[in-house]
Design a protein around this motif. Structure first.
Motif, PDB file in Angstrom:
ATOM      1  N   LEU A 163       0.718  -1.322   0.059  1.00 48.35           N
ATOM      2  CA  LEU A 163       0.143   0.003  -0.313  1.00 48.35           C
ATOM      3  C   LEU A 163       0.943   1.167   0.193  1.00 48.35           C
ATOM      4  CD1 LEU A 163      -2.985   2.151   0.782  1.00 48.35           C
ATOM      5  CD2 LEU A 163      -1.810   1.181   3.003  1.00 48.35           C
ATOM      6  N   SER A 164       0.779   2.398  -0.345  1.00 48.93           N
ATOM      7  CA  SER A 164       0.996   3.325  -0.525  1.00 48.93           C
ATOM      8  C   SER A 164      -0.340   4.200  -0.153  1.00 48.93           C
ATOM      9  CB  SER A 164       1.986   3.823  -2.270  1.00 48.93           C
ATOM     10  OG  SER A 164       2.574   4.877  -2.124  1.00 48.93           O
ATOM     11  N   TYR A 165       0.669   5.507   0.756  1.00 42.27           N
ATOM     12  CA  TYR A 165      -0.719   6.043   1.206  1.00 42.27           C
ATOM     13  C   TYR A 165       0.008   7.848   0.901  1.00 42.27           C
ATOM     14  CZ  TYR A 165       2.917   6.325   4.986  1.00 42.27           C
ATOM     15  OH  TYR A 165       3.711   6.192   5.745  1.00 42.27           O
ATOM     16  N   TRP A 171      -4.822  12.647   5.533  1.00 44.15           N
ATOM     17  CA  TRP A 171      -5.828  11.510   5.759  1.00 44.15           C
ATOM     18  C   TRP A 171      -6.250  12.010   6.870  1.00 44.15           C
ATOM     19  CZ3 TRP A 171      -6.925   6.553   3.712  1.00 44.15           C
ATOM     20  CH2 TRP A 171      -6.463   6.410   2.197  1.00 44.15           C
ATOM     21  N   LEU A 180      -6.899   4.560   7.707  1.00 42.29           N
ATOM     22  CA  LEU A 180      -5.200   4.283   7.441  1.00 42.29           C
ATOM     23  C   LEU A 180      -4.240   3.473   8.145  1.00 42.29           C
ATOM     24  CD1 LEU A 180      -3.382   4.533   4.740  1.00 42.29           C
ATOM     25  CD2 LEU A 180      -2.619   7.019   5.961  1.00 42.29           C
ATOM     26  N   SER A 184      -3.431  -0.761   7.406  1.00 42.59           N
ATOM     27  CA  SER A 184      -1.899  -0.863   7.639  1.00 42.59           C
ATOM     28  C   SER A 184      -1.223  -2.185   8.330  1.00 42.59           C
ATOM     29  CB  SER A 184      -1.013   0.429   7.627  1.00 42.59           C
ATOM     30  OG  SER A 184      -1.337   0.806   9.184  1.00 42.59           O
ATOM     31  N   THR A 190       3.571  -1.158   3.994  1.00 42.64           N
ATOM     32  CA  THR A 190       3.077   0.315   3.391  1.00 42.64           C
ATOM     33  C   THR A 190       4.236   1.018   3.294  1.00 42.64           C
ATOM     34  OG1 THR A 190       3.854   0.857   5.802  1.00 42.64           O
ATOM     35  CG2 THR A 190       1.801   0.396   5.699  1.00 42.64           C
ATOM     36  N   ALA A 192       4.950   5.487   1.378  1.00 45.60           N
ATOM     37  CA  ALA A 192       4.558   6.760   0.652  1.00 45.60           C
ATOM     38  C   ALA A 192       5.337   7.279  -0.714  1.00 45.60           C
ATOM     39  CB  ALA A 192       4.475   7.153   1.893  1.00 45.60           C
ATOM     40  N   SER A 198       3.551   6.693  -6.951  1.00 38.71           N
ATOM     41  CA  SER A 198       2.481   5.864  -6.565  1.00 38.71           C
ATOM     42  C   SER A 198       1.875   4.789  -7.328  1.00 38.71           C
ATOM     43  CB  SER A 198       1.499   6.255  -5.812  1.00 38.71           C
ATOM     44  OG  SER A 198       2.124   6.645  -4.266  1.00 38.71           O
ATOM     45  N   GLU A 212      -4.656   8.829  -1.444  1.00 37.14           N
ATOM     46  CA  GLU A 212      -4.769  10.089   0.126  1.00 37.14           C
ATOM     47  C   GLU A 212      -5.920  10.927  -0.784  1.00 37.14           C
ATOM     48  OE1 GLU A 212      -2.028  12.796  -3.053  1.00 37.14           O
ATOM     49  OE2 GLU A 212      -2.185  10.884  -4.233  1.00 37.14           O
ATOM     50  N   ILE A 249      -8.864   6.550  -4.504  1.00 39.15           N
ATOM     51  CA  ILE A 249      -8.342   5.190  -4.232  1.00 39.15           C
ATOM     52  C   ILE A 249      -7.696   3.914  -5.701  1.00 39.15           C
ATOM     53  CG2 ILE A 249      -8.851   3.482  -2.763  1.00 39.15           C
ATOM     54  CD1 ILE A 249      -8.526   5.393  -1.176  1.00 39.15           C
ATOM     55  N   LEU A 263     -11.492   1.304   4.854  1.00 40.99           N
ATOM     56  CA  LEU A 263     -11.610   2.827   4.849  1.00 40.99           C
ATOM     57  C   LEU A 263     -12.776   3.333   5.621  1.00 40.99           C
ATOM     58  CD1 LEU A 263     -10.018   3.620   1.596  1.00 40.99           C
ATOM     59  CD2 LEU A 263      -9.089   3.674   3.655  1.00 40.99           C
TER      60      LEU A 263
END
Length: 265
Positions: A163-165, A171, A180, A184, A190, A192, A198, A212, A249, A263
């Protein structure tokens, strides 16, 4: 404006790729420049002279190549009225651009009847350009070489996913930081990676989920055809296909519903 003539998706993609090539030349000429002009906008984000030069070029080109189409850009707003609208972020990742971080690039999209049908993402400092168009697949070109088709991953379990947040602060600002954190704990890794990077890593199958908050249509529109033509899925955090919900997303598709469920808390 009156309705535009009929253009094929291939015709429109060719226009977008031409715009991306010109945008790269302008932006790279100003990248790491000692006299780069930087200003603070009302929303506290920054804009450089490269952003405005690129967007002016795109608008001027579209006025000739697609005179009946509308244009929405980050720096100069909305122009025209049409069921065909080009949505442009001249430099996504302006803060990176200004500080010499190579993760930035032009986002150029064509939206027809509110559906993104062409998307080009061009990151010249990374030596990469990605594109997708309805029915034409998703592609990447590296350092001017031969384009290759790309595909999202086949990862089908959250515990195996990456996952890239992007930005933790947004957030938190939109009340989803706890969600989030919970997400995670469900995934394998995870990161970023940030901004356009991303979503293009997702389209290439290198990661599996990205998202994001506090995004605008010009941050999202070009990503959609690339990710979806690569086999993925893009929605807002609520599951909507709207470009105006201030969230995005993206996933490989298989994991999307599970991500949205977490989420929503």
């Amino acid at each position: 404006m009156s309705d535009s003539p009929d253009y094929t998706v291939a015709d429109d993609l060719a226009v977008a790729l031409t715009l991306a090539a010109e945008a790269d030349l302008i932006a790279m000429d100003r990248y790491r420049s000692q006299d780069l002009g930087i200003q603070l906008k009302a929303d506290k984000s920054i804009v450089t002279d490269a952003d405005t030069r690129v967007e002016r070029m795109i608008r001027d080109h579209l006025a000739e190549a697609r005179p009946h189409d509308a244009v929405l850009g980050e720096e100069f707003g909305d122009a025209g009225s049409s069921h065909r609208r080009w949505i442009v972020d001249p430099i996504d990742g302006t803060s990176n651009f200004a500080r010499g971080v190579p993760i930035w690039g032009a986002l150029i999209a064509l939206v027809v009847d509110e559906v993104p049908v062409v998307g080009v993402v061009s990151a010249p400092a990374l030596g990469r350009r990605w594109w997708g168009a309805t029915g034409h697949g998703a592609w990447v070109q590296e350092h001017g070489g031969e384009p290759r088709r790309i595909r999202v991953s086949a990862v089908d379990a959250l515990e195996d996913a990456t996952l890239s947040y992007n930005n933790l602060q947004t957030w938190d600002q939109y009340g989803h930081l706890d969600h989030l954190v919970a997400l995670s704990r469900s995934v394998g890794r995870t990161r970023a990676f940030g901004d356009l990077w991303s979503y293009m890593l997702l389209a290439e199958g290198a990661i599996d989920v990205a998202g994001e908050f506090d995004v605008k249509p010009w941050d999202i529109a070009a990503l959609v055809p690339v990710v979806t033509e690569a086999g993925g899925r893009v929605t807002s955090a609520s599951g909507s296909s709207s470009l105006s919900e201030l969230s995005v997303i993206a996933s490989n598709g298989v994991l999307h519903d599970a991500v949205l469920t977490r989420l929503r808390g």
